[in-house]
Design a protein around this motif. Structure first.
Motif, mmCIF file in Angstrom:
data_model
loop_
_atom_site.group_PDB
_atom_site.id
_atom_site.type_symbol
_atom_site.label_atom_id
_atom_site.label_comp_id
_atom_site.label_asym_id
_atom_site.label_seq_id
_atom_site.Cartn_x
_atom_site.Cartn_y
_atom_site.Cartn_z
ATOM 1 N N LYS A 7 0.842 -1.198 0.000
ATOM 2 C CA LYS A 7 0.000 0.000 0.000
ATOM 3 C C LYS A 7 0.876 1.247 0.000
ATOM 4 O O LYS A 7 0.628 2.201 -0.735
ATOM 5 C CB LYS A 7 -0.880 -0.018 1.254
ATOM 6 C CG LYS A 7 -2.075 0.918 1.162
ATOM 7 C CD LYS A 7 -2.979 0.706 2.393
ATOM 8 C CE LYS A 7 -4.014 1.807 2.477
ATOM 9 N NZ LYS A 7 -4.773 1.765 3.722
ATOM 10 N N LYS A 8 1.901 1.219 0.828
ATOM 11 C CA LYS A 8 2.828 2.358 0.908
ATOM 12 C C LYS A 8 3.496 2.619 -0.432
ATOM 13 O O LYS A 8 3.769 3.753 -0.782
ATOM 14 C CB LYS A 8 3.928 2.047 1.937
ATOM 15 C CG LYS A 8 3.732 2.723 3.275
ATOM 16 C CD LYS A 8 4.715 2.239 4.287
ATOM 17 C CE LYS A 8 6.075 2.888 4.155
ATOM 18 N NZ LYS A 8 6.935 2.548 5.318
ATOM 19 N N SER A 9 3.793 1.545 -1.162
ATOM 20 C CA SER A 9 4.556 1.712 -2.399
ATOM 21 C C SER A 9 3.705 2.268 -3.527
ATOM 22 O O SER A 9 4.202 2.794 -4.499
ATOM 23 C CB SER A 9 5.149 0.378 -2.833
ATOM 24 O OG SER A 9 4.116 -0.440 -3.343
ATOM 25 N N LYS A 10 2.389 2.161 -3.374
ATOM 26 C CA LYS A 10 1.491 2.671 -4.419
ATOM 27 C C LYS A 10 1.563 4.188 -4.418
ATOM 28 O O LYS A 10 1.328 4.842 -3.422
ATOM 29 C CB LYS A 10 0.035 2.266 -4.106
ATOM 30 C CG LYS A 10 -0.453 1.101 -4.932
ATOM 31 C CD LYS A 10 -1.955 1.014 -5.035
ATOM 32 C CE LYS A 10 -2.641 0.722 -3.731
ATOM 33 N NZ LYS A 10 -4.060 0.472 -3.907
ATOM 34 N N LYS A 11 1.887 4.731 -5.550
ATOM 35 C CA LYS A 11 1.939 6.189 -5.626
ATOM 36 C C LYS A 11 0.514 6.692 -5.641
ATOM 37 O O LYS A 11 -0.334 6.169 -6.362
ATOM 38 C CB LYS A 11 2.681 6.585 -6.910
ATOM 39 C CG LYS A 11 3.101 8.013 -6.915
ATOM 40 C CD LYS A 11 3.841 8.404 -8.179
ATOM 41 C CE LYS A 11 4.061 9.904 -8.131
ATOM 42 N NZ LYS A 11 3.749 10.573 -9.344
ATOM 43 N N GLU A 28 1.881 4.098 20.840
ATOM 44 C CA GLU A 28 3.328 4.322 20.853
ATOM 45 C C GLU A 28 4.075 3.238 20.094
ATOM 46 O O GLU A 28 5.092 3.507 19.467
ATOM 47 C CB GLU A 28 3.839 4.389 22.296
ATOM 48 C CG GLU A 28 3.629 5.759 22.923
ATOM 49 C CD GLU A 28 3.700 5.732 24.439
ATOM 50 O OE1 GLU A 28 4.393 4.839 24.976
ATOM 51 O OE2 GLU A 28 3.059 6.595 25.071
ATOM 52 N N ASN A 29 3.565 2.006 20.136
ATOM 53 C CA ASN A 29 4.300 0.890 19.526
ATOM 54 C C ASN A 29 3.855 0.536 18.121
ATOM 55 O O ASN A 29 4.572 -0.126 17.392
ATOM 56 C CB ASN A 29 4.159 -0.363 20.405
ATOM 57 C CG ASN A 29 4.799 -0.139 21.749
ATOM 58 O OD1 ASN A 29 5.858 0.485 21.838
ATOM 59 N ND2 ASN A 29 4.146 -0.594 22.802
ATOM 60 N N GLU A 30 2.681 0.965 17.743
ATOM 61 C CA GLU A 30 2.106 0.516 16.486
ATOM 62 C C GLU A 30 2.597 1.330 15.302
ATOM 63 O O GLU A 30 2.859 2.529 15.419
ATOM 64 C CB GLU A 30 0.572 0.619 16.580
ATOM 65 C CG GLU A 30 -0.199 -0.189 15.569
ATOM 66 C CD GLU A 30 0.273 -1.609 15.439
ATOM 67 O OE1 GLU A 30 -0.063 -2.435 16.302
ATOM 68 O OE2 GLU A 30 0.998 -1.902 14.460
ATOM 69 N N HIS A 31 2.736 0.660 14.146
ATOM 70 C CA HIS A 31 3.133 1.380 12.936
ATOM 71 C C HIS A 31 2.198 1.120 11.775
ATOM 72 O O HIS A 31 2.103 1.903 10.851
ATOM 73 C CB HIS A 31 4.544 0.968 12.514
ATOM 74 C CG HIS A 31 5.576 1.408 13.496
ATOM 75 N ND1 HIS A 31 6.060 2.688 13.531
ATOM 76 C CD2 HIS A 31 6.168 0.753 14.524
ATOM 77 C CE1 HIS A 31 6.920 2.794 14.512
ATOM 78 N NE2 HIS A 31 7.012 1.646 15.131
ATOM 79 N N LEU A 32 1.551 -0.055 11.797
ATOM 80 C CA LEU A 32 0.718 -0.431 10.663
ATOM 81 C C LEU A 32 -0.532 0.432 10.619
ATOM 82 O O LEU A 32 -1.224 0.591 11.625
ATOM 83 C CB LEU A 32 0.300 -1.898 10.782
ATOM 84 C CG LEU A 32 1.427 -2.910 10.633
ATOM 85 C CD1 LEU A 32 0.863 -4.307 10.797
ATOM 86 C CD2 LEU A 32 2.111 -2.780 9.284
ATOM 87 N N ASP A 33 -0.846 0.927 9.416
ATOM 88 C CA ASP A 33 -1.998 1.825 9.325
ATOM 89 C C ASP A 33 -3.306 1.107 9.648
ATOM 90 O O ASP A 33 -4.230 1.701 10.191
ATOM 91 C CB ASP A 33 -2.068 2.559 7.988
ATOM 92 C CG ASP A 33 -1.887 1.647 6.808
ATOM 93 O OD1 ASP A 33 -1.749 2.161 5.678
ATOM 94 O OD2 ASP A 33 -1.885 0.418 7.009
ATOM 95 N N ILE A 34 -3.361 -0.207 9.336
ATOM 96 C CA ILE A 34 -4.597 -0.940 9.624
ATOM 97 C C ILE A 34 -4.850 -0.957 11.133
ATOM 98 O O ILE A 34 -5.990 -0.801 11.600
ATOM 99 C CB ILE A 34 -4.507 -2.409 9.142
ATOM 100 C CG1 ILE A 34 -4.025 -2.442 7.712
ATOM 101 C CG2 ILE A 34 -5.854 -3.090 9.267
ATOM 102 C CD1 ILE A 34 -3.565 -3.785 7.256
#
Lengths: 400, 466
Positions: free
Chosen positions: B63-67, B188-194
């Motif tokens: 998802k991140k890589s999709k422009k 604080e610990n989470e990174h995933l957008d989902i």
């Protein structure tokens, strides 16, 4: 609810006082000037209170009378007395083993004319320090100015003042307080503000204190600057509404008043929950310490209660500083939101001091809930007189 | 659409902390076993949800890589031509506004609130004109419902679907300190957008909201870049544009608001930078204006590709609560606008567009509260006219900031503006009894002029009340 028809008297033609009386169905006292018996509740000026409690007048309040000031409230609410009492209380506390009170909320202050020479020494030690000069017993920002040079004191002495003088003769009889100016206030949107918060004391011995959940920040209309060229610009430095209302940028809609709920949201969102909690803890400490400092000197009287307006300044580190305590906080309403706040405030005061429109006995006072309307019990010495720290922690939870 | 090959995906996985955590777990699961087959690993991964975590991580990377692509063409041709017409109309308005400002130059007070290019009423009026387009293709298979204000054949989600999706909000209770602390640690610990979306759907503590938003938009390690970009834009503001004047006038309303007046200067600075920001055109999810500059017009579109409109300040204001740093406020505002708020000004059939949202609201009210719907029509005050302001500006000015920020949480949480449909329906239901007694538009205006306090949870409750 008993809906007893109490008799009220007010020295103020303020709608928030009178409408609250009228809404309760209480009757206006029709007494003549010399009589002092025909009222149950009296919202008085401080001068009339002084007359009532003047022993020369030989007047005693009866069990069905309550009044809105303590006889010598000025020990807390005159700037010079407040400073004197806090310094004395600190000296007493320094001798104690246990450190219960934190006094680090009063900026370095000198009382003129008595402490003038001490001030001069300090002034020379800190040449870059700005000081703020205030008449001890005036209000609404009157007579206040910022000081960078000793020569500016000509304003209050009436004659030339030089830096090698060891004594200051004041033109008028009034005292002045000179404090270190907090030149790094917390700014929101680039503007300086101070906080007005309301505290109700229903008894001094033992101390019983209530804090109101609504208050507001009073904002300056100009962007804050430490630029020396703007040092006399009161629209930058003094937050009193009485001053700001004359600014071109003054708005009738909000009157420069920013609710404390909004401020708390801002502090919590921008600085974090811990920072907000510490700030509120520090504010409660200011209130309790200042009241404790006068507990021994205030003439306690069961007929009295007092609603104080605390003026607190936050600095850029979110540290609160005590500016002053007002015995007669303004009950003028400048906006609809302001009117709502003050109407509810006075209503809640009566709900505490005259619950069910009646004079509570000691048992009833002790059984009062810890939350009445917007007021939360901040401290009750009756509950645990030796454990003030526990009280403080509990009160933070109640506040939230 | 750029697709990553497996090697690239692996490289990106290796740069993520979660990948190494997962690898560690698998190693621990097999202890010191020498021979481990792919099937063994797969079985193990499935048994302890590691496979799920890995899938989420990979889809996050993809998802991140999709422009991000800006939607320019709508599937419905009529709306494409309408967008051009709308742009032409706005160019005309711009000329009129410019003329007015020139006439008022002698007058020092430039506080005429009619000095704007368009407002929400203009937008709604334009959308209404679609009804008159009796284009046959538009009305194929559509039962002509003359009582509705907007009546276009666009693919619309079923309103029941929207109501069902947000029903969980009714069950939300006040959380205990323990649960709140747990959520704090998660953020604080989470990174995933989902995962961040899930948190945003449930509850966002005030103290962690800014961090959640920054993480979700992937700004959390980019402060220096954000600051540099903002400083560059601020320098560009030294060159005055005509639009600056309009933005200053727009700021007058916010300067009277008891919750936002303190931020007035910051809001103006953000907006001045915004209309000079070249990166918006490529970041915005949907193109708002589409028109060629005509020879007669003096001005071009701003570099953003769209005109500033009335009350644009309202989109910035609530975000000022989140940070003391203006470059952070700006970055958040820009992202919110490019991802979400742009749709509120888009002539489009997209789900989030103002057109779709309006039609959803009309659909729900006409079916669930037909009496109200009909009554409002009869007294000359259509449903949509009543709520268009709240809808277009996300209730800013109608609800206090904590409730607005909850709306923003829900927008992020579902990557959608549909929460506004629920709130508008709730708003109408809340005032239903008073509205039913109103005899004309003036009565209706009086109802809303009284001091009122609309709250997020309250309006949600009303949305589902029968």
């Amino acid at each position: 609810m008993q809906n007893k028809k109490l008799k009220w008297k007010s020295d103020f033609e303020k709608s928030v006082i009178i409408e609250n009386f009228v809404n309760r169905g209480w009757i206006k006292s029709q007494e003549k000037e010399e009589e002092q018996t025909d009222w149950n509740v009296y919202w008085a000026t401080v001068w009339n209170v002084r007359n009532i409690f003047n022993p020369k007048n030989g007047f005693r309040l009866n069990d069905q009378q309550i009044i809105n000031h303590f006889p010598n409230h000025y020990e807390l609410t005159r700037k010079d007395c407040m400073v004197k009492n806090l310094k004395r209380f600190k000296r007493e506390q320094d001798k104690e083993v246990l450190e219960i009170f934190n006094f680090d909320f009063l900026p370095t202050t000198y009382i003129f004319p008595g402490e003038y020479s001490l001030f001069v020494e300090e002034f020379h030690r800190n040449p870059n320090q700005t000081w703020i000069v205030k008449p001890a017993a005036r209000s609404q920002g009157k007579g206040i100015f910022l000081l960078r040079k000793i020569q500016q004191l000509k304003k209050i002495s009436g004659t030339t003042v030089t830096s090698n003088m060891t004594q200051l003769n004041l033109a008028s009889k009034e005292n002045y307080v000179v404090s270190r100016y907090i030149d790094n206030p917390l700014l929101i949107g680039g503007k300086k503000f101070d906080l007005r918060m309301y505290v109700l004391v229903t008894n001094y011995k033992p101390l019983k204190v209530w804090i109101y959940n609504k208050g507001f920040g009073r904002f300056c209309n100009e962007q804050y600057t430490t630029d020396v060229a703007e040092i006399e610009n009161m629209f930058v430095h003094l937050t009193n509404v009485a001053i700001q209302q004359y600014s071109d940028k003054y708005s009738q809609k909000h009157g420069g008043k920013y609710s404390i709920d909004a401020l708390k949201l801002y502090v919590e969102s921008a600085y974090g929950t811990d920072a907000l909690n510490k700030m509120m803890d520090d504010i409660h400490n200011i209130m309790l310490t200042s009241l404790k400092s006068v507990q021994a000197v205030i003439q306690n009287d069961k007929h009295c209660f007092e609603m104080y307006g605390y003026d607190i300044l936050l600095d850029s580190n979110l540290k609160p500083w005590l500016i002053e305590i007002n015995a007669s906080p303004s009950l003028t309403t400048t906006t609809p939101v302001d009117k709502n706040l003050k109407m509810n405030l006075i209503n809640d005061v009566y709900n505490i001091v005259l619950p069910n429109d009646d004079f509570p006995d000691n048992d009833q006072k002790q059984q009062q809930p810890t939350k009445v309307g917007g007021f939360t019990l901040l401290y009750d010495e009756n509950l645990d007189p030796n454990n003030r720290k526990t009280q403080k922690r509990q009160s933070v939870k109640i506040w939230k | 659409m750029q697709q990553l090959d497996n090697q690239e995906i692996l490289m990106k996985l290796k740069s993520s902390k979660q990948f190494w955590d997962i690898k560690k777990k698998i190693k621990q699961g097999f202890n010191d076993q020498q021979k481990i087959g792919v099937n063994d690993i797969q079985k193990f991964a499935q048994s302890c949800e590691i496979e799920d975590q890995l899938i989420k991580l990979i889809s996050h990377i993809l998802k991140k890589s999709k422009k991000r692509e800006t939607l320019k063409e709508d599937q419905i041709e009529f709306l494409n031509t309408s967008k051009i017409k709308w742009t032409e109309l706005l160019f005309k308005n711009l000329d009129i506004v410019h003329q007015k400002t020139k006439n008022q130059e002698e007058d020092d007070t430039n506080t005429d609130s009619k000095l704007y290019i368009y407002d929400e009423k203009n937008l709604l009026a334009f959308l209404q004109t679609f009804k008159q387009q009796q284009h046959s293709a538009l009305y194929q298979n559509v039962q002509f419902q003359s009582n509705k204000l907007l009546n276009i054949n666009i693919p619309l989600k079923s309103s029941q679907q929207i109501l069902d999706k947000y029903q969980y909000l009714l069950l939300q209770e006040e959380l205990q300190d323990e649960k709140i602390n747990k959520i704090r640690k998660q953020i604080e610990n989470e990174h995933l957008d989902i995962e961040l979306e899930k948190i945003a759907q449930t509850f966002v503590p005030n103290g962690e909201r800014c961090l959640l938003y920054l993480k979700y938009f992937e700004f959390d390690h980019q402060e220096t870049i954000l600051q540099q970009n903002f400083t560059k834009l601020q320098k560009e503001c030294l060159n005055q544009l005509f639009y600056d004047e309009l933005l200053e006038i727009d700021g007058h309303e916010i300067s009277e608001d008891t919750f936002y007046f303190v931020f007035q200067e910051q809001i103006l600075t953000c907006l001045k930078c915004f209309i000079r920001d070249k990166t918006i055109k490529e970041n915005i999810r949907i193109q708002l204006q589409n028109g060629i500059k005509k020879e007669q017009t003096e001005f071009q579109l701003p570099i953003t590709g769209f005109f500033p409109f009335k009350n644009i300040s309202k989109y910035v204001a609530p975000l000022c609560y989140l940070s003391t740093k203006i470059h952070i406020i700006y970055a958040l505002f820009k992202e919110f606008f490019c991802r979400y708020f742009c749709f509120l000004h888009a002539i489009s059939s997209e789900n989030n567009s103002i057109l779709s949202l309006c039609m959803q609201i009309e659909e729900i009210i006409s079916t669930h509260s037909p009496k109200l719907f009909h009554h409002l029509k009869v007294i000359g005050c259509d449903t949509l006219k009543l709520i268009i302001h709240q809808l277009v500006y996300c209730f800013v000015g109608d609800m206090d900031p904590p409730h607005i920020l909850t709306i923003y949480d829900q927008i992020i949480g579902h990557d959608s503006l549909e929460i506004l449909v629920i709130l508008c329906v709730g708003f109408l239901n809340k005032y239903k009894s008073k509205l039913l007694l109103a005899k004309n538009y003036e009565n209706v205006q009086q109802i809303f002029q009284e001091l009122r306090e609309d709250k997020f949870q309250e309006l949600v409750q009303f949305a589902y009340k029968q």
